[in-house]
Design a protein around this motif. Structure first.
Motif, PDB file in Angstrom:
ATOM      1  N   UNK A 323       0.802  -1.222   0.000  1.00 31.93           N
ATOM      2  CA  UNK A 323       0.000   0.000   0.000  1.00 31.93           C
ATOM      3  C   UNK A 323       0.837   1.277   0.000  1.00 31.93           C
ATOM      4  N   UNK A 324       1.936   1.311   0.726  1.00 31.62           N
ATOM      5  CA  UNK A 324       2.711   2.555   0.843  1.00 31.62           C
ATOM      6  C   UNK A 324       3.298   2.991  -0.503  1.00 31.62           C
ATOM      7  N   UNK A 325       3.896   2.058  -1.212  1.00 32.85           N
ATOM      8  CA  UNK A 325       4.473   2.386  -2.520  1.00 32.85           C
ATOM      9  C   UNK A 325       3.431   2.342  -3.630  1.00 32.85           C
ATOM     10  N   UNK A 326       2.242   1.801  -3.298  1.00 34.16           N
ATOM     11  CA  UNK A 326       1.142   1.673  -4.265  1.00 34.16           C
ATOM     12  C   UNK A 326       1.571   0.840  -5.474  1.00 34.16           C
ATOM     13  N   UNK A 337      12.217 -12.177  -6.558  1.00 36.77           N
ATOM     14  CA  UNK A 337      11.623 -10.999  -7.179  1.00 36.77           C
ATOM     15  C   UNK A 337      11.900 -10.986  -8.685  1.00 36.77           C
ATOM     16  N   UNK A 338      10.861 -10.658  -9.475  1.00 39.96           N
ATOM     17  CA  UNK A 338      11.015 -10.596 -10.936  1.00 39.96           C
ATOM     18  C   UNK A 338      10.537  -9.270 -11.531  1.00 39.96           C
ATOM     19  N   UNK A 339       9.584  -8.601 -10.908  1.00 36.58           N
ATOM     20  CA  UNK A 339       9.053  -7.397 -11.547  1.00 36.58           C
ATOM     21  C   UNK A 339       8.187  -6.628 -10.545  1.00 36.58           C
ATOM     22  N   UNK A 340       7.832  -5.396 -10.941  1.00 34.06           N
ATOM     23  CA  UNK A 340       6.896  -4.579 -10.172  1.00 34.06           C
ATOM     24  C   UNK A 340       6.164  -3.646 -11.131  1.00 34.06           C
ATOM     25  N   UNK A 341       4.946  -3.248 -10.781  1.00 32.76           N
ATOM     26  CA  UNK A 341       4.182  -2.323 -11.629  1.00 32.76           C
ATOM     27  C   UNK A 341       3.188  -1.577 -10.754  1.00 32.76           C
ATOM     28  N   UNK A 342       2.521  -0.626 -11.372  1.00 32.92           N
ATOM     29  CA  UNK A 342       1.636   0.259 -10.606  1.00 32.92           C
ATOM     30  C   UNK A 342       2.390   1.499 -10.193  1.00 32.92           C
ATOM     31  N   UNK A 343       2.276   1.856  -8.918  1.00 34.49           N
ATOM     32  CA  UNK A 343       2.933   3.048  -8.412  1.00 34.49           C
ATOM     33  C   UNK A 343       1.973   4.224  -8.361  1.00 34.49           C
ATOM     34  N   UNK A 347      -2.156   8.159 -13.947  1.00 30.27           N
ATOM     35  CA  UNK A 347      -2.393   7.337 -15.134  1.00 30.27           C
ATOM     36  C   UNK A 347      -3.312   6.166 -14.841  1.00 30.27           C
ATOM     37  N   UNK A 348      -3.862   5.605 -15.918  1.00 29.24           N
ATOM     38  CA  UNK A 348      -4.777   4.481 -15.744  1.00 29.24           C
ATOM     39  C   UNK A 348      -4.093   3.251 -15.159  1.00 29.24           C
ATOM     40  N   UNK A 349      -2.784   3.152 -15.325  1.00 30.14           N
ATOM     41  CA  UNK A 349      -2.050   2.011 -14.781  1.00 30.14           C
ATOM     42  C   UNK A 349      -1.423   2.323 -13.423  1.00 30.14           C
ATOM     43  N   UNK A 350      -1.801   3.478 -12.851  1.00 31.52           N
ATOM     44  CA  UNK A 350      -1.279   3.862 -11.541  1.00 31.52           C
ATOM     45  C   UNK A 350      -2.325   3.608 -10.463  1.00 31.52           C
ATOM     46  N   UNK A 351      -1.860   3.624  -9.188  1.00 30.28           N
ATOM     47  CA  UNK A 351      -2.738   3.340  -8.056  1.00 30.28           C
ATOM     48  C   UNK A 351      -2.686   4.501  -7.074  1.00 30.28           C
ATOM     49  N   UNK A 352      -3.808   4.689  -6.370  1.00 33.23           N
ATOM     50  CA  UNK A 352      -3.865   5.784  -5.396  1.00 33.23           C
ATOM     51  C   UNK A 352      -4.103   5.296  -3.979  1.00 33.23           C
ATOM     52  N   UNK A 353      -5.011   4.339  -3.792  1.00 32.12           N
ATOM     53  CA  UNK A 353      -5.310   3.825  -2.452  1.00 32.12           C
ATOM     54  C   UNK A 353      -5.713   2.350  -2.551  1.00 32.12           C
ATOM     55  N   UNK A 354      -4.771   1.483  -2.922  1.00 38.02           N
ATOM     56  CA  UNK A 354      -5.117   0.068  -3.120  1.00 38.02           C
ATOM     57  C   UNK A 354      -5.356  -0.651  -1.797  1.00 38.02           C
ATOM     58  N   UNK A 355      -6.483  -1.423  -1.764  1.00 34.45           N
ATOM     59  CA  UNK A 355      -6.862  -2.100  -0.523  1.00 34.45           C
ATOM     60  C   UNK A 355      -7.040  -3.605  -0.689  1.00 34.45           C
ATOM     61  N   UNK A 356      -7.247  -4.085  -1.890  1.00 34.61           N
ATOM     62  CA  UNK A 356      -7.487  -5.513  -2.087  1.00 34.61           C
ATOM     63  C   UNK A 356      -7.038  -5.961  -3.453  1.00 34.61           C
ATOM     64  N   UNK A 357      -6.902  -7.285  -3.627  1.00 32.36           N
ATOM     65  CA  UNK A 357      -6.411  -7.823  -4.891  1.00 32.36           C
ATOM     66  C   UNK A 357      -6.820  -9.283  -5.018  1.00 32.36           C
ATOM     67  N   UNK A 358      -7.095  -9.727  -6.240  1.00 28.59           N
ATOM     68  CA  UNK A 358      -7.397 -11.135  -6.514  1.00 28.59           C
ATOM     69  C   UNK A 358      -7.108 -11.413  -7.983  1.00 28.59           C
ATOM     70  N   UNK A 378      -0.814 -10.573 -16.341  1.00 27.31           N
ATOM     71  CA  UNK A 378       0.205 -11.098 -15.432  1.00 27.31           C
ATOM     72  C   UNK A 378       1.561 -10.428 -15.623  1.00 27.31           C
ATOM     73  N   UNK A 379       1.732  -9.682 -16.717  1.00 26.24           N
ATOM     74  CA  UNK A 379       2.969  -8.949 -16.939  1.00 26.24           C
ATOM     75  C   UNK A 379       2.888  -7.503 -16.444  1.00 26.24           C
ATOM     76  N   UNK A 380       1.741  -7.135 -15.885  1.00 21.08           N
ATOM     77  CA  UNK A 380       1.592  -5.795 -15.343  1.00 21.08           C
ATOM     78  C   UNK A 380       1.042  -4.769 -16.309  1.00 21.08           C
TER      79      UNK A 380
END
Length: 424
Positions: A323-326, A337-343, A347-358, A378-380
């Motif tokens: 949540x902190x790095x979004x 570790x292999x990858x990271x995305x969001x942030x 932008x549409x691929x960015x996050x602001x207050x993520x709380x859940x995931x599935x 799955x590649x972000x």
């Protein structure tokens, strides 16, 4: 040559070429029948022209309403001619007056007739001609877009009775489509059938420290409900809600908080402790297979870590929502570790207050970001976004059934079920 004055015999002259005798014709030249020469006829042998006879004068007849007047050319005396001219002028004058009068009547009649004809034509045209109007373009049919997600079930209200919730933050669905919803603080887990009918209550007992807070739930493929409570993982039968087993934590070193299960019933969980956040893979019996210590802390450059969810696909690839790095962090089946995305960002691929995931059965990752569900592959790579109506609340947790239906629990004490209409 014969004397032309003798007329008892035909006048003859000779061809200057062959000397043959030629009769004098009526034409100015004649062809010699012996040598074929074209011979001019001497003038004295040409026939004399007779004076033209003057044809008798033809009377000119002028027919009017008055008796016809016949005018003939003759050798009358001058007086008679003058009288005839005067009479003729008088007659012509009367004729002119009559003609002018008739012309005036005719002109007036013609003008009236023309006006009547023009008016009649206008009336007929106005009556028969189709009215002129500006063509209105045909309206383009409005195509109602199919929503990405259609709400098909909504149950819940605040309370402690069947079908009521008090701060629900975890949801799970078994192989038969039965739904499990857990409150956050009081240890109550309710089971519903696929239509939302309440079946029974599972009351999760407190841990040794008397904590009943439920942080996460996951269902395995053997019919066991795993509940992360008070640092332990407790297993309940989905058939009758009886306690089956406990995978104890080891506070403060091990405190299990977030759960997911792969198709082989291996359990992936995260332990949050004073030493850092560790990622564990456990066997179906609860034994540790491997552990990755401080697995995000090191990647996140030593920044504080606040993990919200974990998801595992059918190949054992692990996704962790921080949540902190979004961001969403991706790890291979061994926890590397292999990858990271969001942030953070707009932008549409960015996050602001993520709380859940599935993750759904097609390998798409759904991240609950306030009232928006952002979908990634799955590649972000960002795929689409689904908006949750304001009156339904903010999603805390989400999951899927085998048919691909989406389930949410929100801070408005609702359990929601959606059917999805996403591109394959």
């Amino acid at each position: 040559m014969n004397n032309p004055s003798q007329t008892s015999q035909p006048q003859l002259f000779h061809c200057p070429t062959c000397g043959a005798s030629l009769p004098a014709p009526d034409a100015p030249s004649v062809r010699c029948q012996y040598c074929g020469s074209n011979v001019l006829v001497p003038a004295e042998f040409l026939p004399k022209k007779q004076p033209e006879k003057t044809a008798p004068p033809v009377p000119t007849v002028v027919t009017m309403s008055a008796p016809p007047v016949v005018i003939t050319h003759s050798s009358r005396s001058s007086a008679g001619t003058i009288i005839g001219v005067i009479v003729l002028l008088a007659i012509i004058g009367s004729i002119a007056v009559g003609v002018l009068a008739f012309a005036g009547v005719f002109a007036t009649s013609s003008l009236v007739s023309a006006n009547v004809k023009e008016f009649t034509t206008q009336v007929v045209v106005a009556a028969t001609k189709a009215p002129t109007s500006t063509p209105i373009p045909a309206a383009t049919p409005t195509v109602t877009p199919i929503p990405l997600a259609s709400l098909v079930m909504q149950i819940g209200s605040k309370g402690n009775g069947p079908g009521q919730f008090d701060d629900p933050r975890s949801v799970a669905v078994d192989l038969d489509g039965n739904i499990y919803v857990a409150n956050y603080q009081d240890g109550r887990v309710q089971k519903f059938d696929p239509t939302g009918k309440f079946l029974f209550l599972i009351q999760v007992e407190p841990a040794k420290n008397m904590v009943q807070i439920i942080l996460d739930m996951a269902l395995d493929y053997a019919g066991n409900l795993h509940v992360a409570r008070g640092g332990d993982i407790v297993l309940y039968s989905t058939a009758d809600g009886q306690l089956m087993n406990t995978i104890p934590g080891n506070f403060p070193r091990i405190s299990y908080r977030h759960l997911d299960i792969d198709p082989a019933n291996n359990l992936y969980t995260i332990s949050e402790s004073s030493a850092g956040d560790d990622l564990y893979k456990l066997s179906p019996g609860g034994k540790i297979v491997w552990k990755q210590e401080s697995f995000i802390f090191n990647i996140n450059q030593g920044n504080p870590v606040n993990i919200e969810a974990i998801a595992v696909d059918g190949l054992g690839t692990i996704f962790v929502l921080e949540r902190n790095s979004k961001k969403v962090f991706k790890f291979d089946p061994q926890g590397q570790f292999t990858d990271q995305f969001g942030g953070a960002g707009e932008g549409e691929d960015k996050l602001s207050n993520p709380l859940g995931m599935a993750m759904d059965s097609k390998g798409r990752l759904f991240v609950a970001d306030t009232r928006t569900l952002k979908i990634f592959d799955s590649d972000g790579s960002f795929i689409q976004a689904i908006t949750i109506a304001n009156d339904l609340g903010v999603p805390f947790d989400l999951t899927f059934d085998l048919q691909g239906n989406l389930y949410l629990v929100t801070n408005q004490n609702y359990l929601l079920k959606y059917t999805l209409n996403l591109d394959e």
